[in-house]
Enzyme design. Structure first.
Site, PDB file in Angstrom:
ATOM      1  N   ASP A   5       8.107 -89.734 -11.101  1.00 38.65           N
ATOM      2  CA  ASP A   5       7.994 -89.222 -10.717  1.00 38.65           C
ATOM      3  C   ASP A   5       7.198 -88.711  -9.495  1.00 38.65           C
ATOM      4  O   ASP A   5       7.128 -87.942  -9.041  1.00 38.65           O
ATOM      5  CB  ASP A   5       8.555 -87.450 -10.862  1.00 38.65           C
ATOM      6  N   CYS A   9      37.213 -85.281 -11.489  1.00 37.63           N
ATOM      7  CA  CYS A   9      36.725 -84.180 -11.589  1.00 37.63           C
ATOM      8  C   CYS A   9      35.736 -83.727 -11.223  1.00 37.63           C
ATOM      9  O   CYS A   9      35.007 -84.328 -10.176  1.00 37.63           O
ATOM     10  CB  CYS A   9      35.256 -84.125 -13.431  1.00 37.63           C
TER      11      CYS A   9
HETATM   12 FE1  SF4 Z   1      32.692 -84.253 -13.253  1.00 35.95          FE
HETATM   13 FE2  SF4 Z   1      30.224 -84.099 -14.456  1.00 35.95          FE
HETATM   14 FE3  SF4 Z   1      31.194 -85.864 -12.675  1.00 35.95          FE
HETATM   15 FE4  SF4 Z   1      30.418 -83.583 -12.027  1.00 35.95          FE
HETATM   16  S1  SF4 Z   1      28.988 -85.202 -12.288  1.00 35.95           S
HETATM   17  S2  SF4 Z   1      31.955 -84.872 -11.231  1.00 35.95           S
HETATM   18  S3  SF4 Z   1      30.225 -81.656 -13.463  1.00 35.95           S
HETATM   19  S4  SF4 Z   1      31.722 -85.597 -15.131  1.00 35.95           S
END
Ligand code: SF4
Ligand code: SF4
Length: 388
Positions: free
Chosen positions: A138, A200
């Site tokens: 960073d 997700c």
């Molecule tokens: Fe799901 Fe994690 Fe992907 Fe976000 S980063 S969509 S919480 S799997």
């Protein structure tokens, strides 16, 4: 012809030094970096002007002649529970704040920087041919997470962070750019590790400020990490309430991520929450009075305690800590906002003390702190009127 055993030697050495993951990629114009101008065009970087550095688009402009990037990761997940599993205090209890997990212990710049310097020194001893190498944590115009993805360490999730299938996303990243031509860890004919986010969208739905403008795209101007750490002036009115109890960073989009449920806990003791001490506590050692209070660390600390830190106490407590970056004024500004957002009721034991602290801060020579304290007092007063 690149020699895979050289890459094997580097990754093994990195593990011996203490990194959890290490991989190598050929230095080049990665596709994610080509999308940067569009992201910047939307103004999503806010006040972080350093992100506009055009060298970020191409590692060979950072180190002319760079042939390879070595990406290293260190798990910082300590055993403390996730922010999403720690309930907000009852209205009768003392209000507490949330500090991002990565900032509980030693400054990762120092911890990772030391390990990367050690790895470069070992490489210089090991390789007979001359080469150049520069490392970054960073600290330079490089996108560590993009390099890490192409070096096979994980994928970039919809929350924009690097996620490793075994370790999750609580990973500090550091990279070495080098003129050494090394065999990539991921076969160039194969894609980097697949995106396992699938359908997700927990992180997008959980983000309190809607900072994830769309999957894989962060509007930093709305992100609590940016608001509490990078932003120097007043926090925009419309985002203060959504900041909730956060006073330095935010872990929500990681805490809800299913890939962090495995709970891989770090072996590195440096990242455990450090203790916060005040002058009175120092007096404990000399047998003088000590304020009432439980064992106070940066894990879910009392806001009152943070609001009262003097400049000297701030310096002493946060030497070699990521919290230094916010400066005392920034931290106190955030503490005021979190106090304004707390559920504390007029009957709570801390009520009078908190109001007194905020009244004192209304007279702060720092206009941003003073304005935030007035805002918090007005919110507390408002709640009192409606019987909260
Ligand atoms: Fe799901 Fe994690 Fe992907 Fe976000 S980063 S969509 S919480 S799997
Ligand atoms: Fe949203 Fe917090 Fe994640 Fe920022 S860190 S994107 S505010 S959930």
């Amino acid at each position: 012809m690149q020699d895979a055993s050289e890459t094997g030697w580097i990754t093994e050495r990195a593990r011996a030094i203490g990194f959890d993951l290490c991989g190598v990629a050929a230095a080049g114009r990665f596709p994610e970096l080509e999308r940067l101008p569009e992201w910047l065009g939307r103004g999503y970087e806010g006040e972080m002007a350093y992100l506009k550095d055009p060298r970020r688009e191409d590692p060979t402009r950072v180190l002319p002649g760079a042939k390879s990037v070595i990406a290293c990761a260190l798990n910082f997940n300590t055993q403390q529970p996730a922010s999403t599993h720690v309930p907000t205090e009852a209205p009768t209890e003392e209000p507490r704040g949330w500090i991002s997990r990565y900032a509980w212990g030693e400054d990762y710049h120092h911890v990772l920087g030391g390990k990367l310097a050690e790895l470069v020194a070992a490489m210089q001893e090991h390789f007979a041919r001359p080469f150049e190498a520069r490392w970054y944590v960073d600290t330079g115009p490089v996108h560590e997470r993009v390099f890490a993805r192409h070096a096979g360490l994980g994928w970039l999730g919809k929350n924009t962070l690097l996620i490793n299938e075994q370790l999750g996303s609580f990973l500090f990243l550091g990279v070495i750019l080098t003129t050494l031509e090394l065999a990539p860890s991921v076969d160039q004919a194969e894609a980097p590790p697949p995106d396992l986010c699938g359908s997700c969208r927990l992180c997008l739905d959980a983000c309190p400020t809607n900072a994830l403008a769309e999957p894989y795209v962060l509007d930093a101007r709305r992100c609590i990490s940016y608001l509490t750490i990078e932003l120097r002036g007043t926090v925009p009115d419309g985002l203060r309430e959504a900041m909730g109890r956060h006073v330095f960073g935010c872990d929500i989009c990681q805490d809800v991520c299913p890939w962090n449920r495995s709970g891989a806990v770090t072996q590195a003791s440096e990242f455990r929450p450090r203790h916060v001490s005040t002058e009175e506590e120092k007096e404990e050692e000399t047998g003088m009075s000590v304020p009432a209070g439980d064992d106070e660390t940066l894990f879910h600390p009392r806001l009152e305690r943070l609001a009262l830190l003097s400049e000297e106490e701030f310096r002493r407590n946060f030497r070699r800590s990521p919290l230094k970056r916010a400066k005392r004024q920034g931290l106190v500004r955030n503490v005021c906002i979190a106090l304004g957002n707390s559920r504390m009721r007029a009957g709570a034991a801390a009520y009078g003390r908190v109001c007194e602290i905020l009244e004192g801060l209304c007279g702060s020579p720092d206009s941003v702190v003073a304005e935030s304290a007035r805002w918090a007092l007005a919110r507390i007063e408002e709640r009192k009127k409606i019987g909260g």
